[in-house]
Enzyme design. Structure first.
Site, PDB file in Angstrom:
ATOM      1  N   ARG A 152       0.821  -1.220   0.000  1.00 42.61           N
ATOM      2  CA  ARG A 152       0.000   0.000   0.000  1.00 42.61           C
ATOM      3  C   ARG A 152       0.852   1.266   0.000  1.00 42.61           C
ATOM      4  O   ARG A 152       0.668   2.162  -0.814  1.00 42.61           O
ATOM      5  CB  ARG A 152      -0.876   0.037   1.255  1.00 42.61           C
ATOM      6  N   ALA A 232       9.778   2.596   7.287  1.00 49.85           N
ATOM      7  CA  ALA A 232       9.089   1.312   7.510  1.00 49.85           C
ATOM      8  C   ALA A 232       9.399   0.781   8.914  1.00 49.85           C
ATOM      9  O   ALA A 232       8.685   1.099   9.872  1.00 49.85           O
ATOM     10  CB  ALA A 232       9.481   0.323   6.431  1.00 49.85           C
ATOM     11  N   ARG A 233      10.449   0.004   9.043  1.00 44.88           N
ATOM     12  CA  ARG A 233      10.844  -0.528  10.342  1.00 44.88           C
ATOM     13  C   ARG A 233      12.359  -0.409  10.496  1.00 44.88           C
ATOM     14  O   ARG A 233      13.114  -0.725   9.576  1.00 44.88           O
ATOM     15  CB  ARG A 233      10.433  -2.009  10.475  1.00 44.88           C
ATOM     16  N   ASP A 257      13.150   7.501   9.747  1.00 44.54           N
ATOM     17  CA  ASP A 257      12.029   7.797  10.655  1.00 44.54           C
ATOM     18  C   ASP A 257      11.915   6.723  11.734  1.00 44.54           C
ATOM     19  O   ASP A 257      11.233   6.906  12.731  1.00 44.54           O
ATOM     20  CB  ASP A 257      10.728   7.860   9.839  1.00 44.54           C
ATOM     21  N   GLU A 262      13.837   1.930  19.702  1.00 42.69           N
ATOM     22  CA  GLU A 262      13.127   3.208  19.846  1.00 42.69           C
ATOM     23  C   GLU A 262      12.724   3.392  21.300  1.00 42.69           C
ATOM     24  O   GLU A 262      12.335   2.408  21.942  1.00 42.69           O
ATOM     25  CB  GLU A 262      11.899   3.233  18.932  1.00 42.69           C
ATOM     26  N   HIS A 282       9.793   8.445  14.425  1.00 43.25           N
ATOM     27  CA  HIS A 282       8.713   7.520  14.038  1.00 43.25           C
ATOM     28  C   HIS A 282       7.406   8.302  13.831  1.00 43.25           C
ATOM     29  O   HIS A 282       6.411   8.059  14.520  1.00 43.25           O
ATOM     30  CB  HIS A 282       8.539   6.426  15.089  1.00 43.25           C
TER      31      HIS A 282
HETATM   32  C1  MLT Z   1       2.569   1.764  11.543  1.00 39.90           C
HETATM   33  O1  MLT Z   1       3.103   0.660  11.504  1.00 39.90           O
HETATM   34  O2  MLT Z   1       1.374   1.909  11.361  1.00 39.90           O
HETATM   35  C2  MLT Z   1       3.434   2.983  11.781  1.00 39.90           C
HETATM   36  O3  MLT Z   1       4.688   2.593  12.174  1.00 39.90           O
HETATM   37  C3  MLT Z   1       2.855   4.007  12.683  1.00 39.90           C
HETATM   38  C4  MLT Z   1       2.626   3.535  14.104  1.00 39.90           C
HETATM   39  O4  MLT Z   1       3.539   3.390  14.896  1.00 39.90           O
HETATM   40  O5  MLT Z   1       1.510   3.299  14.471  1.00 39.90           O
END
Ligand code: MLT
Length: 531
Positions: A152, A232-233, A257, A262, A282
């Site tokens: 997505r 992303a991660r 990000d 974290e 993040h």
């Molecule tokens: C997610 O996976 O949706 C994003 O990292 C944002 C969040 O931490 O919720």
């Protein structure tokens, strides 16, 4: 009855909290709990809503004795031990649509900031430094953006980047070529991404496959002066290897990000490159719109599961049915529930060693798992001292050594769509066949005997040596006690000389009446079943 309780242990928008409260759910909203405090209270809750901070690992799930559902307000769910939750029958879902736009926009913000040194130049000016030469940037137009993960968010980023005149290529082993073609994105192998990209943006979930997908060796194989973006991660990148690649001049810059740990420690080596590395805390999914979207979606679905027994839209550990198939499948899910329920009440208490299900008809060609999981839940649920649901049905059966066999017969010999369930127990084999017709669910076979009875209400099932008078005597006992017979069917097997009678009484016969039938007649087996 005590109130349903939900714990919201990460920061979410108030919109979701309001929904839970409106549903008369008792909500504890505390995103500042220490791990110890969290572990102390987690056992009290029926549902939990988290983002990415709360760790729902085995230790936490072992303590969450009442937990039935975990709602992830967001996309990534690497903070949840999905396997452990599944074993415990806890439904886990995420809300993947709510923050796609925000995550993709943040990627673009970082891409632009990285190419034009926006944060560094801003910070310098705050410090009184006007240096137009130092903060010279590069254009995005005609540069190659390599996207790893064209889901997505990756797809959205591709569109936005194309609007800036970038040449977008992508690597994703799980998406069909047609999807990439529709996006005008060239699908390439991983090596080509590394070799040819001016910018590489990661959009993969964290899995065993994607852990450190970019590490020392990958940085070595990249184009000189590549720039890396990660929204992303954190664990998708070996951050120390990235720091080295930046130091050696191979990587011109990075915008991050997300981080391996974290919050990011202020003395992390990646923070030594202020001129080249942009960091945000993040924030990919942190916009007013995305926060409302995921909070509302998570709250609505947690309430739907806990209060109305519905399934979430994006379950992560349930065999779900595509929404377009669901309408057609629903009557058959109901049918298989009734068949399973009947068998559980009839012979479920004999030790079951196998459940075999034959599905007949096109109806079932889009997948058997949701139906089989429903059957297992109905058959084993009433007889095991363990919560059995659609999440853990297969696991519970496997752990108890009960073999599950499911097969599809595309063109059944009789009606167009039917289901036959056979259970094997220590004492024998019992089967039930059903279908659903415009005038109701029908039982059309039992233990190989052809019958046709309404699959609702109550049944007296008698098996006996075929001989005159049995049906008459059952009728007389019921009649004497004022129990009217609504329907009745008899079947017999000439080979074994056995017969079966199914009687559907209008009113519920008392235990004494059933006992009297048992005592008065020389039956091989007698059961009273209500479904
Ligand atoms: C997610 O996976 O949706 C994003 O990292 C944002 C969040 O931490 O919720």
């Amino acid at each position: 009855m005590s109130k349903v309780k939900v714990l919201v242990s990460d920061y979410i928008s108030d919109e979701g909290i309001k929904i839970l409260e409106k549903e008369n759910i008792e909500v504890t909203y505390d995103y500042k709990l220490s791990r110890e405090e969290f572990l102390n209270i987690v056992g009290e809750y029926d549902g939990i809503i988290v983002r990415s901070f709360t760790q729902l690992d085995k230790e936490a799930l072992d303590k969450a004795e009442k937990l039935k559902v975990i709602g992830r307000a967001g996309t990534g769910y690497d903070n949840i031990d999905l396997e452990e939750a599944s074993k415990k029958g806890i439904i886990v879902f995420n809300t993947p649509n709510g923050n796609t736009i925000s995550a993709a926009e943040h990627t673009m913000a970082l891409l632009l900031a990285l190419s034009r040194n926006v944060p560094q130049a801003s910070q310098a000016l705050y410090n009184g430094i006007w240096d137009r030469k130092k903060y010279n940037g590069i254009e995005l137009r005609n540069k190659t953006l390599g996207i790893i993960g064209l889901g997505r968010i990756g797809s959205r980023v591709a569109k936005y980047a194309q609007a800036f005149g970038m040449n977008v290529i992508a690597n994703d082993p799980y998406i069909p070529l047609s999807k990439a073609e529709n996006l005008h994105v060239k699908l390439v192998d991983f090596e080509e991404i590394l070799r040819t990209s001016d910018f590489i943006s990661l959009h993969t979930p964290l899995t065993d496959e994607t852990y450190h997908i970019l590490g020392e060796e990958e940085f070595n194989r990249m184009k000189e002066n590549v720039r890396i973006i990660n929204v992303a991660r954190g664990k998708n990148i070996d951050t120390l290897a990235l720091a080295r690649a930046i130091k050696e001049g191979k990587v011109a810059g990075a915008a991050l990000d997300v981080f391996e740990e974290e919050p990011l420690s202020p003395d992390h080596p990646i923070l030594e490159f202020e001129d080249k590395v942009i960091v945000t805390c993040h924030l990919g999914g942190t916009t007013t719109e995305a926060m409302d979207n995921v909070s509302i979606a998570a709250a609505e679905q947690v309430a739907a599961v806990l209060k109305y027994g519905r399934l979430p839209e994006a379950p992560l550990n349930i065999y779900s049915i595509e929404p377009q198939v669901l309408k057609k499948a629903e009557p058959y899910l109901k049918l298989i529930s009734k068949l399973g329920n009947f068998l559980a009440r009839w012979k479920g208490y004999e030790r079951i060693s196998a459940i075999e299900i034959e599905y007949g008809g096109e109806m079932f060609s889009s997948g058997l798992k949701p139906f089989t999981a429903t059957a297992i839940k109905e058959i084993l649920g009433p007889v095991l001292d363990h919560r059995v649901n659609l999440v853990n049905a297969y696991i519970v059966a496997r752990e108890r050594g009960i073999s599950i066999k499911e097969s599809l017969v595309k063109k059944p010999e009789t009606l167009s769509n039917l289901i036959r369930i056979t259970i094997k127990t220590k004492k024998g084999e019992y089967s039930l066949t059903g279908t659903t017709l415009p005038y109701g669910d029908r039982m059309i076979g039992i233990n190989g005997y052809r019958i046709d009875l309404n699959l609702d209400g109550s049944f007296i099932v008698a098996i006996y040596k075929d001989q005159p008078g049995v049906i008459g005597k059952i009728g007389t006992i019921l009649g004497d006690k004022g129990v009217n017979i609504a329907y009745m069917q008899v079947g017999r097997n000439v080979d074994t000389g056995e017969a079966i009678s199914l009687v559907q009484p209008d009113t519920i016969p008392s235990k004494e009446i059933i006992e009297e039938i048992k005592n008065e007649l020389d039956l091989l087996d007698l059961a009273y079943i209500e479904i």
